[in-house]
Design a protein around this motif. Structure first.
Motif, PDB file in Angstrom:
ATOM      1  N   ALA A  56       0.838  -1.197   0.000  1.00  0.00           N
ATOM      2  CA  ALA A  56       0.000   0.000   0.000  1.00  0.00           C
ATOM      3  C   ALA A  56       0.874   1.248   0.000  1.00  0.00           C
ATOM      4  N   THR A  57       1.929   1.237   0.805  1.00  0.00           N
ATOM      5  CA  THR A  57       2.841   2.380   0.856  1.00  0.00           C
ATOM      6  C   THR A  57       3.499   2.604  -0.500  1.00  0.00           C
ATOM      7  N   PHE A  58       4.005   1.524  -1.108  1.00  0.00           N
ATOM      8  CA  PHE A  58       4.659   1.612  -2.418  1.00  0.00           C
ATOM      9  C   PHE A  58       3.697   2.136  -3.478  1.00  0.00           C
ATOM     10  N   ASP A  59       2.491   1.570  -3.503  1.00  0.00           N
ATOM     11  CA  ASP A  59       1.508   1.918  -4.523  1.00  0.00           C
ATOM     12  C   ASP A  59       1.012   3.349  -4.371  1.00  0.00           C
ATOM     13  N   ILE A  60       0.669   3.710  -3.126  1.00  0.00           N
ATOM     14  CA  ILE A  60       0.080   5.032  -2.905  1.00  0.00           C
ATOM     15  C   ILE A  60       1.112   6.126  -3.157  1.00  0.00           C
ATOM     16  N   TYR A  61       2.354   5.887  -2.754  1.00  0.00           N
ATOM     17  CA  TYR A  61       3.381   6.886  -3.057  1.00  0.00           C
ATOM     18  C   TYR A  61       3.544   7.018  -4.571  1.00  0.00           C
ATOM     19  N   ARG A 181       3.070   6.454   8.954  1.00  0.00           N
ATOM     20  CA  ARG A 181       1.688   6.154   9.306  1.00  0.00           C
ATOM     21  C   ARG A 181       1.312   4.728   8.921  1.00  0.00           C
ATOM     22  N   THR A 182       1.689   4.295   7.730  1.00  0.00           N
ATOM     23  CA  THR A 182       1.260   2.989   7.216  1.00  0.00           C
ATOM     24  C   THR A 182       2.299   1.901   7.455  1.00  0.00           C
ATOM     25  N   GLY A 183       3.575   2.248   7.305  1.00  0.00           N
ATOM     26  CA  GLY A 183       4.637   1.270   7.544  1.00  0.00           C
ATOM     27  C   GLY A 183       4.543   0.092   6.600  1.00  0.00           C
ATOM     28  N   GLY A 184       4.917  -1.067   7.120  1.00  0.00           N
ATOM     29  CA  GLY A 184       4.852  -2.284   6.320  1.00  0.00           C
ATOM     30  C   GLY A 184       6.212  -2.927   6.132  1.00  0.00           C
ATOM     31  N   TYR A 185       6.189  -4.128   5.551  1.00  0.00           N
ATOM     32  CA  TYR A 185       7.409  -4.905   5.334  1.00  0.00           C
ATOM     33  C   TYR A 185       7.626  -5.135   3.840  1.00  0.00           C
ATOM     34  N   TRP A 186       8.875  -5.022   3.425  1.00  0.00           N
ATOM     35  CA  TRP A 186       9.277  -5.344   2.057  1.00  0.00           C
ATOM     36  C   TRP A 186      10.194  -6.554   2.093  1.00  0.00           C
ATOM     37  N   TYR A 187      10.074  -7.402   1.070  1.00  0.00           N
ATOM     38  CA  TYR A 187      10.889  -8.604   0.957  1.00  0.00           C
ATOM     39  C   TYR A 187      11.578  -8.643  -0.407  1.00  0.00           C
ATOM     40  N   SER A 188      12.713  -9.303  -0.468  1.00  0.00           N
ATOM     41  CA  SER A 188      13.362  -9.589  -1.752  1.00  0.00           C
ATOM     42  C   SER A 188      13.562 -11.099  -1.838  1.00  0.00           C
ATOM     43  N   MET A 189      13.238 -11.653  -3.007  1.00  0.00           N
ATOM     44  CA  MET A 189      13.189 -13.100  -3.184  1.00  0.00           C
ATOM     45  C   MET A 189      14.324 -13.556  -4.104  1.00  0.00           C
ATOM     46  N   PRO A 190      15.476 -13.935  -3.563  1.00  0.00           N
ATOM     47  CA  PRO A 190      16.623 -14.286  -4.413  1.00  0.00           C
ATOM     48  C   PRO A 190      16.373 -15.550  -5.223  1.00  0.00           C
ATOM     49  N   SER A 191      16.733 -15.495  -6.492  1.00  0.00           N
ATOM     50  CA  SER A 191      16.537 -16.670  -7.348  1.00  0.00           C
ATOM     51  C   SER A 191      17.354 -17.856  -6.848  1.00  0.00           C
ATOM     52  N   GLN A 270      -6.443   2.365   8.350  1.00  0.00           N
ATOM     53  CA  GLN A 270      -7.470   2.764   7.393  1.00  0.00           C
ATOM     54  C   GLN A 270      -6.914   2.839   5.975  1.00  0.00           C
ATOM     55  N   ILE A 271      -5.692   3.328   5.841  1.00  0.00           N
ATOM     56  CA  ILE A 271      -5.065   3.421   4.516  1.00  0.00           C
ATOM     57  C   ILE A 271      -4.845   2.029   3.928  1.00  0.00           C
ATOM     58  N   SER A 272      -4.311   1.118   4.743  1.00  0.00           N
ATOM     59  CA  SER A 272      -4.096  -0.259   4.282  1.00  0.00           C
ATOM     60  C   SER A 272      -5.412  -0.927   3.905  1.00  0.00           C
ATOM     61  N   THR A 273      -6.456  -0.661   4.691  1.00  0.00           N
ATOM     62  CA  THR A 273      -7.760  -1.258   4.426  1.00  0.00           C
ATOM     63  C   THR A 273      -8.326  -0.770   3.093  1.00  0.00           C
ATOM     64  N   LEU A 274      -8.149   0.518   2.783  1.00  0.00           N
ATOM     65  CA  LEU A 274      -8.602   1.043   1.495  1.00  0.00           C
ATOM     66  C   LEU A 274      -7.875   0.348   0.351  1.00  0.00           C
ATOM     67  N   TRP A 275      -6.571   0.161   0.521  1.00  0.00           N
ATOM     68  CA  TRP A 275      -5.777  -0.492  -0.526  1.00  0.00           C
ATOM     69  C   TRP A 275      -6.257  -1.925  -0.738  1.00  0.00           C
ATOM     70  N   LEU A 276      -6.495  -2.635   0.355  1.00  0.00           N
ATOM     71  CA  LEU A 276      -6.971  -4.022   0.263  1.00  0.00           C
ATOM     72  C   LEU A 276      -8.374  -4.084  -0.344  1.00  0.00           C
TER      73      LEU A 276
END
Length: 289
Positions: A56-61, A181-191, A270-276
């Motif tokens: 949500a943070t990535f998308d909204i920004y 405000r929204t925070g969240g976790y980012w992951y990277s998936m190594p091949s 609330q922001i995350s809920t709107l995104w979902l």
């Protein structure tokens, strides 16, 4: 014989316990992740994913990109304005269930290699995903097999250097306040780690990202000051500074582009809920290509 059988069972259990430690079975967990990419790419290898709040943070920004980019502003991340994962016309957002069975490692920034100076030093293949670690001034190709992890509030929202200063562009305040405000976790998936330290269990849903953005904007407008949008010179143009400013006022409050940690606006939940809600309202496109 019974004693020998018991001893053999105990030994076998010990062997499996040791093997479990070696491959991370003791820390296995299933994580629901989301990822955005052009429709002609599939799978998670060498891609970034996120939890709902992180995406949500990535998308909204990203909704602010038209305002940031057409003004020629300095950009917080290299490639913001031409990043295929934000600018491609055929983006899809996918919800997946992933099993991770290792500790987390340093987060890698995974992007599609392009024929531009920023990628020259990595000797990557144009059109393929590549993950780079380290800071922006001294990046290098990630070499870990473990899933990368980043708590974006801790990384981008807590340091003094990340805080915008009076007179800075409004988007710098938007980014800082949105992350805090929204925070969240980012992951990277190594091949290199696929089926060794992580594996994709299932694709839960795959949607057209444009659908989600359009429905998300409508939900944000409903939460905001209608007169703000109506008073824009061209209310139907969603890429103007005026329209985008109204969007972020609805999210972060009227002072969200000028002060740190504004008191009004929507909560992070609330922001995350709107995104979902926007994600779930879009039709499923079916399996990846």
């Amino acid at each position: 014989r019974e004693r020998m059988a018991t001893q053999a069972a105990c030994l076998l259990s010990l062997i499996w316990l040791v093997k479990g430690v070696e491959i991370g079975l003791l820390s296995r967990r299933n994580i629901t992740m989301y990822h955005v990419n052009p429709a002609n790419y599939s799978g998670l290898a060498n891609k970034n994913t996120a939890d709902a709040a992180g995406d949500a943070t990535f998308d909204i920004y990203g909704l602010a990109a038209p305002s940031i980019c057409h003004n020629g502003s300095s950009k917080p991340f290299p490639g913001l304005c031409d990043n295929p994962e934000q600018a491609a016309p055929d983006l899809v957002t996918t919800k997946v269930l992933v099993e991770v069975y290792s500790n987390f490692s340093e987060y890698g920034r995974c992007n599609i290699c392009r024929d531009i100076p920023a990628f020259k030093e990595f000797n990557c293949t144009v059109g393929e995903y590549i993950c780079t670690c380290g800071d922006f001034t001294n990046p290098y190709v990630c070499n870990s097999t473990e899933v990368g992890f980043e708590d974006i509030r801790k990384v981008f929202g807590s340091s003094e250097s990340a805080k915008p200063k009076p007179g800075d562009d409004v988007w710098k305040f938007w980014l800082y306040n949105l992350i805090n405000r929204t925070g969240g976790y980012w992951y990277s998936m190594p091949s290199k780690g696929e089926n060794r330290t992580w594996r994709q269990l299932s694709v839960i849903k795959r949607i057209n990202t444009t659908c989600q953005h359009e429905r998300l904007e409508k939900l944000i407008v409903q939460k905001g000051d209608k007169s703000c949008f109506q008073n824009c010179p061209n209310p139907s143009n969603h890429t103007t500074d005026c329209y985008i400013n109204c969007l972020f006022q609805a999210l972060l409050g009227k002072d969200g582009g000028y002060v740190l940690d504004p008191a009004d606006g929507l909560s992070g939940q609330q922001i995350s809920t709107l995104w979902l809600e926007a994600f779930e309202s879009c039709p499923d496109m079916g399996p990846e290509l």
